[in-house]
Design a protein around this motif. Structure first.
Motif, PDB file in Angstrom:
ATOM      1  N   LEU A 102      40.623 -18.966  19.206  1.00 34.60           N
ATOM      2  CA  LEU A 102      41.543 -19.061  18.082  1.00 34.60           C
ATOM      3  C   LEU A 102      40.934 -18.529  16.784  1.00 34.60           C
ATOM      4  N   PHE A 103      39.667 -18.125  16.859  1.00 33.27           N
ATOM      5  CA  PHE A 103      38.952 -17.697  15.656  1.00 33.27           C
ATOM      6  C   PHE A 103      38.238 -16.366  15.892  1.00 33.27           C
ATOM      7  N   ALA A 104      38.035 -15.638  14.812  1.00 33.03           N
ATOM      8  CA  ALA A 104      37.146 -14.477  14.840  1.00 33.03           C
ATOM      9  C   ALA A 104      35.752 -15.007  14.550  1.00 33.03           C
ATOM     10  N   VAL A 105      34.954 -15.147  15.589  1.00 29.31           N
ATOM     11  CA  VAL A 105      33.666 -15.831  15.456  1.00 29.31           C
ATOM     12  C   VAL A 105      32.514 -14.826  15.403  1.00 29.31           C
ATOM     13  N   PRO A 106      31.482 -15.143  14.632  1.00 24.93           N
ATOM     14  CA  PRO A 106      30.291 -14.289  14.622  1.00 24.93           C
ATOM     15  C   PRO A 106      29.441 -14.593  15.849  1.00 24.93           C
ATOM     16  N   LEU A 107      28.890 -13.561  16.456  1.00 25.09           N
ATOM     17  CA  LEU A 107      28.037 -13.795  17.615  1.00 25.09           C
ATOM     18  C   LEU A 107      26.642 -14.248  17.181  1.00 25.09           C
ATOM     19  N   LYS A 108      26.176 -13.684  16.079  1.00 28.63           N
ATOM     20  CA  LYS A 108      24.823 -13.986  15.603  1.00 28.63           C
ATOM     21  C   LYS A 108      24.900 -14.911  14.397  1.00 28.63           C
ATOM     22  N   MET A 109      24.075 -15.968  14.411  1.00 25.33           N
ATOM     23  CA  MET A 109      24.067 -16.915  13.308  1.00 25.33           C
ATOM     24  C   MET A 109      22.670 -17.021  12.720  1.00 25.33           C
ATOM     25  N   GLU A 110      22.564 -16.685  11.450  1.00 25.65           N
ATOM     26  CA  GLU A 110      21.305 -16.902  10.747  1.00 25.65           C
ATOM     27  C   GLU A 110      21.146 -18.399  10.495  1.00 25.65           C
ATOM     28  N   ASP A 111      19.921 -18.853  10.418  1.00 21.65           N
ATOM     29  CA  ASP A 111      19.657 -20.288  10.282  1.00 21.65           C
ATOM     30  C   ASP A 111      18.499 -20.503   9.313  1.00 21.65           C
ATOM     31  N   PRO A 112      18.740 -20.236   8.011  1.00 20.64           N
ATOM     32  CA  PRO A 112      17.633 -20.240   7.047  1.00 20.64           C
ATOM     33  C   PRO A 112      16.892 -21.562   6.919  1.00 20.64           C
ATOM     34  N   ASP A 113      17.605 -22.688   7.084  1.00 18.94           N
ATOM     35  CA  ASP A 113      16.920 -23.974   6.941  1.00 18.94           C
ATOM     36  C   ASP A 113      16.427 -24.541   8.269  1.00 18.94           C
ATOM     37  N   GLY A 114      16.708 -23.821   9.362  1.00 16.84           N
ATOM     38  CA  GLY A 114      16.221 -24.247  10.671  1.00 16.84           C
ATOM     39  C   GLY A 114      16.950 -25.424  11.275  1.00 16.84           C
ATOM     40  N   SER A 115      18.072 -25.833  10.686  1.00 18.27           N
ATOM     41  CA  SER A 115      18.784 -27.016  11.184  1.00 18.27           C
ATOM     42  C   SER A 115      19.424 -26.778  12.552  1.00 18.27           C
ATOM     43  N   LEU A 116      20.009 -25.583  12.747  1.00 20.28           N
ATOM     44  CA  LEU A 116      20.626 -25.294  14.037  1.00 20.28           C
ATOM     45  C   LEU A 116      19.576 -25.114  15.127  1.00 20.28           C
ATOM     46  N   ALA A 117      18.464 -24.497  14.767  1.00 21.14           N
ATOM     47  CA  ALA A 117      17.369 -24.338  15.732  1.00 21.14           C
ATOM     48  C   ALA A 117      16.858 -25.699  16.175  1.00 21.14           C
ATOM     49  N   ALA A 118      16.722 -26.620  15.220  1.00 15.18           N
ATOM     50  CA  ALA A 118      16.258 -27.973  15.547  1.00 15.18           C
ATOM     51  C   ALA A 118      17.264 -28.674  16.442  1.00 15.18           C
ATOM     52  N   LEU A 119      18.539 -28.440  16.188  1.00 13.72           N
ATOM     53  CA  LEU A 119      19.593 -29.048  16.996  1.00 13.72           C
ATOM     54  C   LEU A 119      19.513 -28.555  18.438  1.00 13.72           C
ATOM     55  N   CYS A 120      19.418 -27.243  18.620  1.00 16.79           N
ATOM     56  CA  CYS A 120      19.330 -26.669  19.971  1.00 16.79           C
ATOM     57  C   CYS A 120      18.076 -27.149  20.693  1.00 16.79           C
ATOM     58  N   ALA A 121      16.954 -27.187  19.976  1.00 16.38           N
ATOM     59  CA  ALA A 121      15.699 -27.622  20.581  1.00 16.38           C
ATOM     60  C   ALA A 121      15.774 -29.087  21.000  1.00 16.38           C
ATOM     61  N   SER A 122      16.438 -29.910  20.184  1.00 21.76           N
ATOM     62  CA  SER A 122      16.557 -31.337  20.506  1.00 21.76           C
ATOM     63  C   SER A 122      17.431 -31.559  21.736  1.00 21.76           C
ATOM     64  N   VAL A 123      18.536 -30.807  21.827  1.00 20.26           N
ATOM     65  CA  VAL A 123      19.400 -30.924  23.013  1.00 20.26           C
ATOM     66  C   VAL A 123      18.633 -30.523  24.256  1.00 20.26           C
ATOM     67  N   HIS A 124      17.914 -29.415  24.158  1.00 21.92           N
ATOM     68  CA  HIS A 124      17.125 -28.952  25.299  1.00 21.92           C
ATOM     69  C   HIS A 124      16.095 -29.995  25.716  1.00 21.92           C
ATOM     70  N   GLN A 125      15.378 -30.548  24.750  1.00 21.92           N
ATOM     71  CA  GLN A 125      14.342 -31.520  25.060  1.00 21.92           C
ATOM     72  C   GLN A 125      14.939 -32.800  25.637  1.00 21.92           C
ATOM     73  N   THR A 126      16.081 -33.218  25.107  1.00 25.25           N
ATOM     74  CA  THR A 126      16.758 -34.402  25.626  1.00 25.25           C
ATOM     75  C   THR A 126      17.156 -34.191  27.080  1.00 25.25           C
TER      76      THR A 126
END
Length: 278
Positions: free
Chosen positions: A102-126
């Motif tokens: 339903l949206f025009a979504v970007p494929l690539k997401m910059e993550d300057p504060d590292g919050s999304l990277a931390a989120l993905c890493a936490s899910v993986h580790q869990t």
């Protein structure tokens, strides 16, 4: 009224966690990624990796997150020493409407504060640690919450498509039918039974269904059966014959022929190809 409306929508959302893992490329690697029946998120933890999607080249350096949309072919070129974490999740509303469609979504997401990277890493580790803990319910809630946050991050960077509201409204009306079909993929739902759910004649129901979904009910049933087969090939170790029966086909040879006609490779070849990275 707004609360009731939101609650109805919330009850129709379905977000399923399909898996997570990490990959370390010990040498320069290039391979074709197979179309998957869910969204794939890649976090580049180290190095550089290039994705070729829809005739577009997307270069991702350390800390970048990329989303491969549902049923999208892609090619990967990873540098030696590159490390990635991947997450797989299924985002739907009204039984079978892809949320991100339903949206025009970007494929690539910059993550300057590292919050999304931390989120993905936490899910993986869990996910990796869940087998060794007694608080699995807490883990499940955390993963589900994280998937909502990840979707929210994507949508904040997206633009709604102009026809999104109309599509939502039509799928909302059709959702009881889609749920009924989804619950009985190993059976054939009579047209009258489905049309009665919407209080329409069979002819009117057929036209509405095809206009909304883009396929006739019978074609949709086959498509959903094969989508379920893809999920089973990815998430289970069941044999092709067992998956064939789960998807409503007693004749596994016929099932394999249908699968090949739809996706261009056999069920066994699909399972082998997806194992390249996932």
């Amino acid at each position: 009224m707004m609360y009731d409306s939101y609650s109805l929508m919330e009850n129709q959302l379905e977000i399923r966690f399909m898996g997570a893992d990490e990959k370390v490329f010990s040498e320069q690697t290039v391979f074709e990624g197979e179309r998957m029946p869910f969204e794939l998120f890649f976090l580049v933890r180290k190095g550089r990796i290039s994705f070729f999607i829809n005739d577009e080249t997307i270069v991702c350096d350390t800390g970048t997150i990329l989303m491969v949309p549902y049923d999208t072919a892609y090619r990967v070129s990873a540098e030696k020493g590159c490390e990635v974490i991947w997450l797989a999740a299924d985002y739907r509303v009204f039984a079978n409407l892809r949320i991100f469609s339903l949206f025009a979504v970007p494929l690539k997401m910059e993550d300057p504060d590292g919050s999304l990277a931390a989120l993905c890493a936490s899910v993986h580790q869990t996910f990796v640690n869940s087998e060794f803990t007694n608080i699995r319910l807490e883990n499940a809630l955390f993963v589900n919450m994280s998937l909502y946050q990840l979707a929210s991050a994507v949508l904040r960077r997206s633009f709604p498509k102009s026809d999104g509201g109309m599509v939502m409204a039509r799928f909302a009306k059709l959702s009881p039918v889609l749920v009924r079909i989804g619950d009985r993929l190993d059976q054939v739902c009579p047209m009258k039974e489905l049309s009665d759910l919407m209080n329409l004649s069979e002819d009117s129901f057929y036209r509405f269904f095809k206009k909304t979904v883009g396929a006739a009910p019978k074609e949709y049933l086959i498509s959903e059966r094969l989508r379920k087969a893809k999920l089973c090939l990815f998430t289970t170790e069941l044999s092709v014959a067992e998956i064939s029966k789960l998807c409503g086909y007693d004749n596994s040879s016929y099932f394999s022929t249908l699968f090949h006609e739809k996706f261009g490779l056999s069920p066994s070849a699909y399972r082998e190809k997806t194992a390249t990275l996932i």
